[in-house]
Scaffold this motif. Structure first.
Motif, PDB file in Angstrom:
ATOM      1  N   LEU A 279       0.080  16.965  -9.446  1.00 14.87           N
ATOM      2  CA  LEU A 279       0.686  17.569 -10.635  1.00 14.87           C
ATOM      3  C   LEU A 279       0.031  16.997 -11.892  1.00 14.87           C
ATOM      4  O   LEU A 279      -0.360  17.740 -12.805  1.00 14.87           O
ATOM      5  N   VAL A 280      -0.094  15.677 -11.905  1.00 18.68           N
ATOM      6  CA  VAL A 280      -0.670  15.040 -13.091  1.00 18.68           C
ATOM      7  C   VAL A 280      -2.101  15.520 -13.318  1.00 18.68           C
ATOM      8  O   VAL A 280      -2.516  15.800 -14.440  1.00 18.68           O
TER       9      VAL A 280
ATOM     10  N   ALA B 173       3.444   2.351  -1.781  1.00 18.11           N
ATOM     11  CA  ALA B 173       3.975   3.031  -2.958  1.00 18.11           C
ATOM     12  C   ALA B 173       3.304   4.367  -3.238  1.00 18.11           C
ATOM     13  O   ALA B 173       3.967   5.369  -3.483  1.00 18.11           O
ATOM     14  N   GLY B 174       1.982   4.370  -3.175  1.00 15.80           N
ATOM     15  CA  GLY B 174       1.290   5.577  -3.603  1.00 15.80           C
ATOM     16  C   GLY B 174       1.076   6.564  -2.489  1.00 15.80           C
ATOM     17  O   GLY B 174       0.433   7.585  -2.672  1.00 15.80           O
ATOM     18  N   THR B 175       1.572   6.265  -1.312  1.00 14.59           N
ATOM     19  CA  THR B 175       1.197   7.114  -0.201  1.00 14.59           C
ATOM     20  C   THR B 175       2.348   7.959   0.313  1.00 14.59           C
ATOM     21  O   THR B 175       2.270   8.541   1.364  1.00 14.59           O
ATOM     22  N   THR B 176       3.425   8.007  -0.449  1.00 14.50           N
ATOM     23  CA  THR B 176       4.522   8.862  -0.025  1.00 14.50           C
ATOM     24  C   THR B 176       4.220  10.295  -0.419  1.00 14.50           C
ATOM     25  O   THR B 176       3.321  10.551  -1.219  1.00 14.50           O
ATOM     26  N   VAL B 177       4.983  11.191   0.146  1.00 17.83           N
ATOM     27  CA  VAL B 177       4.777  12.606  -0.164  1.00 17.83           C
ATOM     28  C   VAL B 177       4.903  12.848  -1.664  1.00 17.83           C
ATOM     29  O   VAL B 177       4.048  13.469  -2.293  1.00 17.83           O
ATOM     30  N   SER B 178       5.976  12.273  -2.217  1.00 18.51           N
ATOM     31  CA  SER B 178       6.202  12.546  -3.636  1.00 18.51           C
ATOM     32  C   SER B 178       5.061  11.980  -4.473  1.00 18.51           C
ATOM     33  O   SER B 178       4.665  12.567  -5.481  1.00 18.51           O
ATOM     34  N   GLY B 179       4.519  10.858  -4.025  1.00 16.27           N
ATOM     35  CA  GLY B 179       3.393  10.285  -4.755  1.00 16.27           C
ATOM     36  C   GLY B 179       2.228  11.251  -4.813  1.00 16.27           C
ATOM     37  O   GLY B 179       1.637  11.483  -5.863  1.00 16.27           O
ATOM     38  N   VAL B 180       1.912  11.820  -3.659  1.00 13.44           N
ATOM     39  CA  VAL B 180       0.778  12.731  -3.610  1.00 13.44           C
ATOM     40  C   VAL B 180       1.053  13.980  -4.433  1.00 13.44           C
ATOM     41  O   VAL B 180       0.213  14.435  -5.217  1.00 13.44           O
ATOM     42  N   VAL B 181       2.251  14.519  -4.268  1.00 15.72           N
ATOM     43  CA  VAL B 181       2.610  15.720  -5.045  1.00 15.72           C
ATOM     44  C   VAL B 181       2.492  15.425  -6.531  1.00 15.72           C
ATOM     45  O   VAL B 181       1.891  16.191  -7.291  1.00 15.72           O
ATOM     46  N   GLY B 182       3.075  14.277  -6.917  1.00 18.15           N
ATOM     47  CA  GLY B 182       3.037  13.918  -8.338  1.00 18.15           C
ATOM     48  C   GLY B 182       1.616  13.726  -8.829  1.00 18.15           C
ATOM     49  O   GLY B 182       1.263  14.149  -9.927  1.00 18.15           O
ATOM     50  N   GLY B 183       0.793  13.103  -7.992  1.00 21.96           N
ATOM     51  CA  GLY B 183      -0.589  12.890  -8.381  1.00 21.96           C
ATOM     52  C   GLY B 183      -1.292  14.197  -8.665  1.00 21.96           C
ATOM     53  O   GLY B 183      -1.973  14.362  -9.683  1.00 21.96           O
TER      54      GLY B 183
ATOM     55  N   VAL C 211       0.835  -1.187   0.000  1.00 19.55           N
ATOM     56  CA  VAL C 211       0.000   0.000   0.000  1.00 19.55           C
ATOM     57  C   VAL C 211       0.864   1.230   0.000  1.00 19.55           C
ATOM     58  O   VAL C 211       0.404   2.331  -0.200  1.00 19.55           O
TER      59      VAL C 211
END
Lengths: 247, 268, 339
Positions: C320-321, C308-318, C306
């Motif tokens: 952004l996309v 992978a998608g819950t890191t800070v960068s994941g959220v920021v990237g999400g 679970v």
């Protein structure tokens, strides 16, 4: 041009429920004539029309188109010569777009898609509906639907046009346009209608039907001007004739 | 469940009749891409939320290209949501495993999968609606038929779609007539209902009979032939391969994660 | 009970698509073979009728609520199973495409659940043998109600099976069944009543419009039908039960949240294997979410990837996309020339 002759000889028809709709109808319509079939509701007009292209087959008597009697076997061929415009355009315009609908008949008669599309476009042009080619039929007005149904039949280049109540549900402008259109056709025309003004303008001869029998037949003015006859069969003398032939 | 909102279908058809680059694409291209989209979105593990983000691009692009109003799609999403919401809501209740979020927060893993269900729901539904709104039933059916849909079924869909309005109008008039004659606005008894609907059914069957007559009159022999005006162009090929490549890339690499690392400088 | 795409996995969706598509193709061929061309407009118009019929309700005595016609059973009575299945499939397709009522990948499931059971089980094995020749008798009513109930129960049961096998919803099999079954019992009775009433009316007004059932009023087909229904339900239950020896206890424990995670783990893995073979995105397709993680992490329930998608960068990237997608959307909008 004998194949343009439409003839009914002692036609009888009884519906499965037992209703006797036609009880011995005879007439003869020759090439290029415009004939109206009038009569009260339930007189048998629609039933009669359905015999002209073999949708219904007579229980007794026969219908001839040109030299051919209408039978189960000849019906497909007869339908090429006799084009039928139905009363409710929604029953006739079943394809998704106007162009597809008008091309339906030509495609069935074996034309290649390009040729069928061309035929359809020409027919739409003829009735002034080219602009609607890509529209779905249900978005059209009643008058436009009627025009497209006529185009669908014209695209088959029939010799005889049969129409059931062509002016029903039309507003005055749509009706006016329809009459102009009908007058411009050189086909043999057989029109069942309650619209006696249309009969006066478009047709030359009238067949008065009531109770499944021909009650009168003759030139438009003569039949429609006979007030007692008209009243006896649930009709009335058209206004335009009153003005033309004041008593 | 599905009320026959003639208006809904009509609105959809109006949108489908628009002229736009999205509408001009071949129906087959849009159908194939949409289908691949659905498979890709649904193939994610059930707690995935962030990696789904890139997929928003497809429905958004198609809807925008097609000039389809966003409000319309959002409204449709809301109307269709209850079932997914209802089933999905059990997840947070049943799946209590805590998961760490950025910022030191903890939530039940069920909330993540719930969020994932909602995201999938919004993506899949909007893509499907976009497909129809940018294609139209007639072109879609013709396209699917060329992709192998049985002809009988394609024709069935077209006829159903065509007569939806006609029969719904009759039903609406009946309902109106009924409302005028009942004082309390209650639904009729089963007996009255039987005769109302029975009449509607008989009228529908009569209509089918008349349509059949009209079809015969124009040479119908059991086979419905369609003009099939669609042409596959280079644009369609580009559209298809482009999106398929994008879906694959977004499926195999977590693009948002990657972008985020770039942004936050985590990438070495 | 239209299933949404959000709740099913590609393996389940694909399987049911294949099943429904195969059945559809077979029905289409059967219909062609009858050479009854009248069916073409009749099927289309009756499909439209099913839609329209849902605009008119009747009040259910003593409840204050109202019900309407479902569709499957009455279509089978009027058109026979093959044509009815095609019509139901078309109605569901239009519902999915225009109303977002049921997803596109879930369409295979929905066609199967709402088409197969009424057309090929409830009608031929329950209604037809039981209804008798006169459609206005209590017997015909009882047959319609029984057929509608069984058809819907099987459909609802399939919904549960498909959802559980997909493994996206956390609802355990047993409690999902307990949730769906009574609801669809009620819906079935209402649909049966509506169907029987309308059929009785039409049979009286125009007898030739309703095909009469094939003479033999033997109970054998009905028993076969009930047998098939029982087999389907029993088979599925035992499948799940064998994965979890303590059967129903397990599902109750699951609801209370104490028993180990792993709803239909066995089925899930089987499907995952099927999926690997059919190669829907082989590496990623279907992470067996319930697979116990090997690391001995603390907490009673091991958890799959679970993080992978819950890191800070994941959220920021999400975010952004999403931003990029929104901007693209704005940029792509056609500029409408004032016309």
């Amino acid at each position: 041009m004998s194949h343009h002759i439409v003839e009914a000889r002692d036609v009888h028809y009884t519906y499965p429920g037992g209703h006797e709709a036609l009880r011995g109808v005879s007439f003869r319509i020759t090439h290029g004539e415009a004939v109206a079939v009038v009569g009260p509701n339930g007189a048998g007009k629609s039933t009669l029309l359905q015999h002209l292209n073999g949708t219904l087959l007579p229980a007794r008597g026969e219908v001839r188109i040109g030299d051919d009697p209408v039978t189960r076997d000849t019906a497909p061929r007869i339908r090429r010569a006799v084009g039928m415009v139905f009363q409710d355009p929604d029953d006739q315009l079943f394809m998704p777009t106007v162009l597809e609908d008008v091309a339906f008949g030509p495609l069935n008669h074996g034309l290649a898609p390009e040729a069928a599309a061309e035929r359809a476009r020409a027919a739409l042009e003829r009735v002034g509906m080219s602009h609607a080619a890509d529209q779905p039929p249900y978005r059209l007005s009643a008058g436009e639907k009627r025009a497209v149904s006529i185009a669908g039949v014209l695209a088959l280049s029939p010799d005889v046009l049969v129409m059931d109540e062509p002016s029903s549900n039309l507003d005055p402008r749509g009706r006016r346009r329809l009459m102009e259109l009908l007058k411009s056709f050189e086909h043999t025309k057989i029109i069942a209608t309650h619209d006696l003004e249309l009969v006066v303008e478009v047709c030359s001869r009238v067949i008065l039907l009531d109770g499944g029998l021909v009650k009168a037949e003759g030139p438009v003015v003569q039949v429609l001007n006979d007030e007692p006859l008209m009243l006896a069969h649930g009709l009335e003398r058209p206004h335009s004739l009153r003005h033309r032939h004041p008593h | 469940m599905a009320m026959a909102h003639g208006g809904t279908v009509q609105r959809m058809d109006e949108l489908a009749a628009l002229e736009s680059p999205a509408h001009r694409l071949d129906a087959r291209a849009k159908a194939v891409v949409t289908f691949a989209f659905l498979v890709a979105v649904m193939s994610f593990p059930r707690h995935e939320v962030v990696a789904l983000a890139p997929y928003v691009l497809y429905p958004v692009a198609l809807l925008s290209l097609g000039g389809i109003p966003a409000r319309w799609i959002l409204k449709k999403l809301l109307v269709a949501a209850p079932f997914a919401l209802f089933i999905g809501l059990f997840n947070p209740l049943l799946d209590r495993q805590p998961v760490a979020l950025p910022g030191g927060l903890f939530v039940a893993a069920g909330w993540l999968s719930f969020a994932s269900i909602l995201a999938r729901f919004a993506l899949t539904v909007s893509a499907a609606l976009a497909l129809v709104a940018c294609t139209g039933m007639d072109r879609l059916c013709a396209g699917l038929e060329r992709l192998g849909l049985p002809r009988a079924f394609a024709v069935q869909l077209l006829f159903l779609h065509r007569y939806l309005f006609v029969i719904s109008d009759e039903a609406r008039r009946m309902r109106y007539g009924l409302a005028l004659r009942t004082a309390d606005g209650r639904a009729p008894s089963l007996r009255v209902y039987g005769s109302l609907l029975g009449h509607l059914l008989l009228r529908s069957m009569d209509r089918a009979q008349r349509i059949y007559g009209a079809m015969l009159a124009r040479g119908f022999d059991g086979e419905i032939r369609i003009l099939g005006t669609a042409r596959w162009t280079a644009r369609d090929a580009l559209f298809t391969t482009g999106w398929l490549a994008f879906f694959a890339a977004a499926r195999f690499w977590n693009l948002p994660e990657f972008a985020g690392r770039l942004l936050t400088g985590e990438l070495r | 009970m239209h299933m949404a795409d959000a709740l099913i996995s590609p393996a389940v969706g694909g399987t049911m698509w294949a099943a429904s598509a195969g059945l559809l193709a077979w029905c289409a061929r059967k219909i062609r073979q009858t050479l009854d061309h009248r069916l073409v407009p009749m099927m289309g118009v009756l499909g439209a009728f099913i839609f329209a019929s849902q605009m008119i309700n009747f009040s259910i005595p003593g409840t204050g609520s109202s019900g309407h016609l479902g569709g499957g059973l009455i279509l089978a009575i009027l058109l026979g199973p093959h044509a009815a299945f095609l019509v139901i499939a078309s109605v569901l397709t239009v519902q999915a495409l225009f109303f977002a009522d049921g997803g596109l990948l879930a369409l295979g499931c929905n066609i199967w659940n709402l088409g197969f059971y009424p057309a090929f089980i409830a009608f031929p094995f329950i209604y037809k043998p039981l209804a008798g020749a006169n459609r206005a008798t209590p017997r015909a009513w009882a047959a319609a109600i029984l057929a509608a109930v069984i058809g819907l129960q099987l459909g609802a049961f399939s919904v549960v099976l498909e959802t559980t096998a997909s493994g996206i919803s956390e609802l355990p099999f047993g409690s999902f069944v307990l949730l769906m079954s009574p609801v669809h019992l009620a819906i079935g009775i209402v649909e049966g009543l509506a169907t029987a009433t309308v059929v009785a009316f039409v049979a009286r007004a125009r007898p030739e419009a309703v095909p009469s059932p094939a003479g033999s009023a033997s109970l054998k087909p009905a028993l076969i039908g009930l047998g098939i229904a029982a087999l389907i339900v029993g088979g599925a239950v035992s499948w799940f039960a064998s994965a979890h020896p303590d059967g129903l206890e397990w599902s109750i424990a699951k609801v209370s949240g104490r028993e180990e995670v792993g709803g239909g783990a066995a089925l899930h893995e089987k499907l995952a294997r099927v999926q690997e073979k059919t190669a829907f995105l082989p590496d990623y397709g279907f992470q067996p979410a319930e697979e116990p993680a090997a690391e001995g992490e603390p907490g009673p329930e091991p958890w799959p990837a679970v993080s992978a998608g819950t890191t800070v960068s994941g959220v920021v990237g999400g975010l952004l996309v999403l931003l990029v997608a929104g901007a693209a959307g704005l940029a792509l909008r056609p500029r409408r020339v004032a016309s």
